[in-house]
Design a protein around this motif. Structure first.
Motif: not given
Length: 227
Positions: A138-147, A167-177, A181-186
């Protein structure tokens, strides 16, 4: 792909009229990546809504492959969104009572995909974003980046031509951002998507091959050298 001409959007706010967009002209080619940056309230999200057919301009045209989204009836416009455009939002917009796999499947329901095929395609989409072992979570069992990865899989499972991200990274910390972004660009490169992203994050803007700045409803576009 996209050709916007004279796009204006006016809202009534009490007795006042607010111009969110002022005569926007913009061309976005097939396979282009465009980052839209600007201050809060400058018109970024309004412009993205026009590209996604989520709102209509007060004046002007929004052509997607030669079809004016501003003039389509609601039934056909809904079909275009369901088939051709994938959306990613800052708040993920996952249904909390559905598993990751079920959330991804929701994008295929309007297309009439058979349930068995939906499950298979959703599993493959989650595998493509690195969540092949999280199908039943469930979403509650996933981290923000996983969600957000689930949301990306949901956007891409229908194999759209266009990916729009607000704003797809607006709720994420810098490393997860940076990971997202690397995933999206790929995915953009591998799938030949037309990719438009709205952000206030200068670090993301610096990565963009093409950058648009919008202030007070007026757009300026410049080519950029990604860092």
């Amino acid at each position: 792909m996209y050709q916007l001409t004279g796009v204006t959007k006016r809202y009534r706010r009490g007795k006042d009229t607010v111009d969110a967009l002022r005569g926007i002209d913009l061309a976005i080619a097939d396979g282009d990546q465009l980052v839209i940056q600007g201050p809060t309230g400058g018109g970024k999200s309004t412009l993205l809504q026009m590209l996604g057919g989520l709102d209509r301009p007060t004046n002007g045209s929004v052509l997607l492959d030669g079809t004016d989204l501003a003039r389509l009836g609601e039934t056909r416009l809904t079909r275009v969104r369901a088939q051709q455009i994938g959306f990613i939002f800052q708040s993920f917009n996952l249904i909390p009572t559905l598993t990751a796999q079920e959330n991804v499947e929701t994008a295929l329901v309007p297309l009439g995909v058979h349930p068995g095929q939906r499950r298979q395609q959703a599993a493959e989409a989650l595998e493509s974003v690195g969540l092949g072992e999280r199908l039943s979570h469930l979403p509650s069992e996933l981290s923000g980046g996983q969600q957000q990865r689930v949301a990306i899989a949901r956007a891409l499972v229908k194999q759209p031509k266009v990916l729009l991200a607000d704003e797809p990274t607006g709720n994420l910390d810098e490393a997860t951002r940076d990971d997202i972004m690397s995933l999206l660009e790929g995915l953009w490169r591998d799938r030949g998507l037309t990719f438009v992203i709205v952000t206030h994050d200068s670090a993301i803007a610096k990565r963009a091959p093409r950058l648009a700045t919008i202030r007070k409803g007026t757009l300026t576009v410049r080519e950029s050298t990604p860092s």
